[in-house]
Design a protein around this motif. Structure first.
Motif, PDB file in Angstrom:
ATOM      1  N   MET A 132       0.854  -1.200   0.000  1.00  0.00           N
ATOM      2  CA  MET A 132       0.000   0.000   0.000  1.00  0.00           C
ATOM      3  C   MET A 132       0.885   1.242   0.000  1.00  0.00           C
ATOM      4  SD  MET A 132      -2.977   1.020   2.763  1.00  0.00           S
ATOM      5  CE  MET A 132      -3.839  -0.530   2.517  1.00  0.00           C
ATOM      6  N   ASN A 133       0.595   2.172  -0.914  1.00  0.00           N
ATOM      7  CA  ASN A 133       1.393   3.390  -1.002  1.00  0.00           C
ATOM      8  C   ASN A 133       1.091   4.325   0.154  1.00  0.00           C
ATOM      9  OD1 ASN A 133       2.607   2.615  -3.406  1.00  0.00           O
ATOM     10  ND2 ASN A 133       0.960   3.505  -4.655  1.00  0.00           N
ATOM     11  N   ALA A 134       2.132   4.989   0.672  1.00  0.00           N
ATOM     12  CA  ALA A 134       1.951   6.014   1.695  1.00  0.00           C
ATOM     13  C   ALA A 134       1.619   7.318   0.971  1.00  0.00           C
ATOM     14  CB  ALA A 134       3.206   6.144   2.544  1.00  0.00           C
ATOM     15  N   ASP A 135       0.323   7.593   0.821  1.00  0.00           N
ATOM     16  CA  ASP A 135      -0.113   8.703  -0.025  1.00  0.00           C
ATOM     17  C   ASP A 135      -0.935   9.747   0.712  1.00  0.00           C
ATOM     18  OD1 ASP A 135      -2.279   7.058   0.452  1.00  0.00           O
ATOM     19  OD2 ASP A 135      -3.077   7.179  -1.585  1.00  0.00           O
ATOM     20  N   LEU A 136      -0.972   9.674   2.044  1.00  0.00           N
ATOM     21  CA  LEU A 136      -1.765  10.608   2.831  1.00  0.00           C
ATOM     22  C   LEU A 136      -0.905  11.326   3.861  1.00  0.00           C
ATOM     23  CD1 LEU A 136      -4.940   8.432   3.618  1.00  0.00           C
ATOM     24  CD2 LEU A 136      -4.612  10.039   1.720  1.00  0.00           C
ATOM     25  N   ILE A 137      -1.331  12.539   4.201  1.00  0.00           N
ATOM     26  CA  ILE A 137      -0.737  13.305   5.302  1.00  0.00           C
ATOM     27  C   ILE A 137      -1.753  13.327   6.440  1.00  0.00           C
ATOM     28  CG2 ILE A 137       0.166  15.514   6.064  1.00  0.00           C
ATOM     29  CD1 ILE A 137       1.934  14.190   3.989  1.00  0.00           C
ATOM     30  N   LEU A 138      -1.329  12.941   7.607  1.00  0.00           N
ATOM     31  CA  LEU A 138      -2.184  12.945   8.794  1.00  0.00           C
ATOM     32  C   LEU A 138      -1.866  14.183   9.617  1.00  0.00           C
ATOM     33  CD1 LEU A 138      -4.279  11.583  10.608  1.00  0.00           C
ATOM     34  CD2 LEU A 138      -2.429  10.222  11.603  1.00  0.00           C
ATOM     35  N   VAL A 139      -2.875  15.006   9.836  1.00  0.00           N
ATOM     36  CA  VAL A 139      -2.698  16.257  10.576  1.00  0.00           C
ATOM     37  C   VAL A 139      -3.375  16.167  11.929  1.00  0.00           C
ATOM     38  CG1 VAL A 139      -3.300  18.712  10.646  1.00  0.00           C
ATOM     39  CG2 VAL A 139      -2.434  17.699   8.532  1.00  0.00           C
ATOM     40  N   LEU A 140      -2.669  16.602  12.953  1.00  0.00           N
ATOM     41  CA  LEU A 140      -3.240  16.778  14.285  1.00  0.00           C
ATOM     42  C   LEU A 140      -3.443  18.269  14.500  1.00  0.00           C
ATOM     43  CD1 LEU A 140      -4.117  15.835  17.067  1.00  0.00           C
ATOM     44  CD2 LEU A 140      -1.714  15.784  17.750  1.00  0.00           C
ATOM     45  N   ASP A 141      -4.702  18.673  14.647  1.00  0.00           N
ATOM     46  CA  ASP A 141      -5.072  20.077  14.839  1.00  0.00           C
ATOM     47  C   ASP A 141      -5.604  20.222  16.262  1.00  0.00           C
ATOM     48  OD1 ASP A 141      -6.104  22.633  14.845  1.00  0.00           O
ATOM     49  OD2 ASP A 141      -7.360  22.381  13.062  1.00  0.00           O
ATOM     50  N   ALA A 142      -4.718  20.640  17.163  1.00  0.00           N
ATOM     51  CA  ALA A 142      -5.051  20.735  18.584  1.00  0.00           C
ATOM     52  C   ALA A 142      -5.520  22.158  18.886  1.00  0.00           C
ATOM     53  CB  ALA A 142      -3.844  20.366  19.440  1.00  0.00           C
ATOM     54  N   GLY A 143      -6.815  22.385  18.806  1.00  0.00           N
ATOM     55  CA  GLY A 143      -7.368  23.728  18.952  1.00  0.00           C
ATOM     56  C   GLY A 143      -7.755  24.064  20.370  1.00  0.00           C
ATOM     57  N   ALA A 180      -6.998  13.371   7.747  1.00  0.00           N
ATOM     58  CA  ALA A 180      -6.128  12.789   6.725  1.00  0.00           C
ATOM     59  C   ALA A 180      -6.394  13.497   5.403  1.00  0.00           C
ATOM     60  CB  ALA A 180      -6.383  11.301   6.581  1.00  0.00           C
ATOM     61  N   PHE A 181      -5.335  14.068   4.810  1.00  0.00           N
ATOM     62  CA  PHE A 181      -5.421  14.772   3.539  1.00  0.00           C
ATOM     63  C   PHE A 181      -4.748  13.962   2.441  1.00  0.00           C
ATOM     64  CE2 PHE A 181      -5.945  18.356   6.409  1.00  0.00           C
ATOM     65  CZ  PHE A 181      -6.813  19.207   5.725  1.00  0.00           C
ATOM     66  N   SER A 182      -5.346  14.006   1.265  1.00  0.00           N
ATOM     67  CA  SER A 182      -4.642  13.519   0.089  1.00  0.00           C
ATOM     68  C   SER A 182      -3.677  14.595  -0.391  1.00  0.00           C
ATOM     69  CB  SER A 182      -5.628  13.190  -1.025  1.00  0.00           C
ATOM     70  OG  SER A 182      -6.144  14.381  -1.611  1.00  0.00           O
ATOM     71  N   LEU A 183      -2.795  14.231  -1.292  1.00  0.00           N
ATOM     72  CA  LEU A 183      -1.847  15.207  -1.832  1.00  0.00           C
ATOM     73  C   LEU A 183      -2.514  16.137  -2.841  1.00  0.00           C
ATOM     74  CD1 LEU A 183       1.377  13.032  -2.183  1.00  0.00           C
ATOM     75  CD2 LEU A 183       0.688  14.543  -0.314  1.00  0.00           C
ATOM     76  N   GLY A 225      -6.090   3.258   7.164  1.00  0.00           N
ATOM     77  CA  GLY A 225      -4.988   2.300   7.109  1.00  0.00           C
ATOM     78  C   GLY A 225      -3.679   2.985   7.400  1.00  0.00           C
ATOM     79  N   ALA A 226      -3.049   2.617   8.510  1.00  0.00           N
ATOM     80  CA  ALA A 226      -1.816   3.286   8.934  1.00  0.00           C
ATOM     81  C   ALA A 226      -0.719   3.278   7.872  1.00  0.00           C
ATOM     82  CB  ALA A 226      -1.306   2.675  10.242  1.00  0.00           C
ATOM     83  N   PRO A 227      -0.576   2.217   7.060  1.00  0.00           N
ATOM     84  CA  PRO A 227       0.486   2.238   6.048  1.00  0.00           C
ATOM     85  C   PRO A 227       0.329   3.336   5.002  1.00  0.00           C
ATOM     86  CG  PRO A 227      -0.215  -0.014   6.482  1.00  0.00           C
ATOM     87  CD  PRO A 227      -1.190   0.883   7.181  1.00  0.00           C
TER      88      PRO A 227
END
Length: 491
Positions: free
Chosen positions: A1-12, A20-23, A68-70
């Protein structure tokens, strides 16, 4: 599985979220948890730092499980700024409540330092003004007033930082005590020109250097975590308003954004030289990449969405924030009502921590629709105060890019355009704070060459709102607002 996402933590301030954002800039999955707000005394606002970590962890795990974490290529972090956390280096546990950016408990300390003539030197070094909003006096107060903090400091076990520093410490299992340069620039302790801790400011505020994190860039191999069951790099970090500016693609001088969340924050990109305001705005970092600083001018409004929350939770006038749009449309004007929502003092350009909220123009015919409309109109008038100050500081305000939860309200966006007299532009994804953190993380992970390339791929427009009010109408509303603010400041 390709690592194709960016996981953002937004602590407001009111919630913590993972997205999770796509490119291509699409939101693939998200999770959110509300944060408990603590108000132990008038003017005091606290969070449970342990809760911030636990809920942030849960959100990250929920989204990673969903996609999916990968698939997670990297993590970006963005956070409420100025809020301070103090914890024990050995146990990794917080020693006291986190003191939130809205907290005013050190107003007297700031007033005394101002009376002693320290503010010019503070502004020249840090770009900031003496106000309890910022972190330094909060840190000193905690050391002086909470025995557990003082004892940990005496034992050489005390660590401190803003929220992203705390979260990176926890995510890295206590191996990385760092803060990105944008968050450091909000502490009153960083020399803005060099992005280093200032010995002069550390001495002024009596903050021990050894408890502070290392200042790092906003993108790159900052840290890593095993939280998701595999090593994932943390490659982007910025304070929420800086991240939102990046997420709005404000990457060149003169490009301006405003974020409407709990408060409202206007940032105008100022280029590579440290800007100076003579109209009570703040000089701050836009971002720091590859050791190079980009700067911004900022105006901070302490109460924006929090005013709508007060209508809902404090007065019980509405059941949800979304109701305000229909209420505002249901009346032709505010019925002469003006609301100055100084519920936590007034920020820029007034900087009056002791100011309190004021509603003028009430009559027997005033309804909740008039109050709702006046609350939304206050957003435009407060923003106009800031754009007036930007113009006075030499910034050509030709358009405003807006984001944050409040700007889903079309009526509000149109009123902003009418109040400011310039087009208001809204992006397709209004989660631009998280978007900016995703862009930074993608650049830091080597997935894009630079922020401009990331913006071209990820940032999409939605619509633009053009001014419809006449100059006379705009001037009349500005005059009524100015009268109400004078009453607030004089009270």
């Amino acid at each position: 599985m390709n690592a194709d996402l960016i996981l953002v933590l937004d602590a407001g301030t009111t919630s913590t979220r993972a997205i999770a954002f796509s490119l291509e800039g699409a939101i693939i999955a998200s999770a959110a948890r509300p944060l408990t707000q603590g108000y132990p005394a008038p003017g005091q606002v606290e969070h449970d730092a342990g809760e911030i970590w636990r809920l942030s962890r849960d959100c990250l795990l929920e989204v990673a499980d969903s996609v999916g974490a990968p698939r997670i290529a990297a993590i970006g972090i963005t956070n409420q700024r100025e809020t301070v956390v103090l914890w024990d280096k050995a146990s990794g546990q917080p020693l006291c409540p986190a003191i939130v950016w809205q907290d005013r408990r050190t107003a007297d300390v700031c007033a005394a330092l101002k009376a002693e003539g320290h503010e010019p030197a503070v502004q020249a070094t840090t770009g900031l003004l003496l106000d309890p909003y910022f972190s330094a006096t909060k840190l000193r107060w905690a050391i002086d007033h909470w025995p557990e903090v003082a004892e940990a400091h005496a034992a050489g076990q005390l660590l401190a930082g803003t929220v992203e520093s705390w979260l990176i410490w926890k995510l890295s299992a206590g191996t990385c005590h760092i803060t990105d340069a944008t968050n450091a620039s909000r502490t009153l302790l960083m020399e803005l020109a060099t992005a280093r801790w200032s010995d002069e400011m550390l001495d002024l505020f009596w903050v021990p250097a050894e408890i502070l994190p290392e200042i790092v860039d906003c993108a790159g191999p900052l840290a890593s975590t095993q939280l998701l069951g595999q090593r994932v790099p943390i490659t982007g970090s910025a304070g929420d308003q800086h991240a939102a500016s990046i997420g709005q693609a404000c990457l060149a001088p003169g490009e301006i954004k405003a974020t409407y969340g709990t408060g409202c924050f206007v940032l105008a990109h100022a280029g590579a030289a440290v800007p100076a305001s003579t109209h009570r705005l703040l000089a701050t970092l836009a971002f720091r990449l590859d050791g190079v600083n980009a700067y911004a001018l900022e105006g901070s409004i302490f109460v924006a969405g929090a005013a709508v929350q007060w209508l809902r939770d404090g007065l019980g006038l509405i059941g949800s924030a979304a109701e305000t749009e229909a209420l505002a449309r249901s009346v032709p004007d505010s019925g002469g009502v003006t609301f100055v929502p100084a519920l936590a003092g007034l920020g820029a350009p007034h900087w009056s921590p002791g100011a309190r909220g004021l509603i003028t123009g009430l009559s027997g015919g005033t309804t909740k629709a008039h109050l709702a409309r006046a609350t939304l109109e206050a957003m435009g008038q407060q923003t106009a105060d800031l754009t007036d100050a930007l113009r006075a500081d030499g910034v050509a305000v030709t358009a405003l890019r807006v984001d944050g939860g409040m700007v889903a309200n079309d009526w509000l966006c149109q009123d902003l355009a009418d109040s400011l007299g310039v087009p208001v532009q809204r992006p397709a994804v209004i989660e631009t704070t998280a978007m900016g953190a995703a862009m930074l993380a993608a650049v830091g992970a080597g997935l894009f060459a630079d922020l401009a390339t990331a913006a071209a791929a990820m940032v999409k427009p939605d619509r633009s709102f053009s001014p419809q009010a006449t100059d006379d109408e705009r001037s009349a509303r500005r005059a009524a607002w100015a009268r109400a603010v004078r009453l607030t400041l004089d009270a």
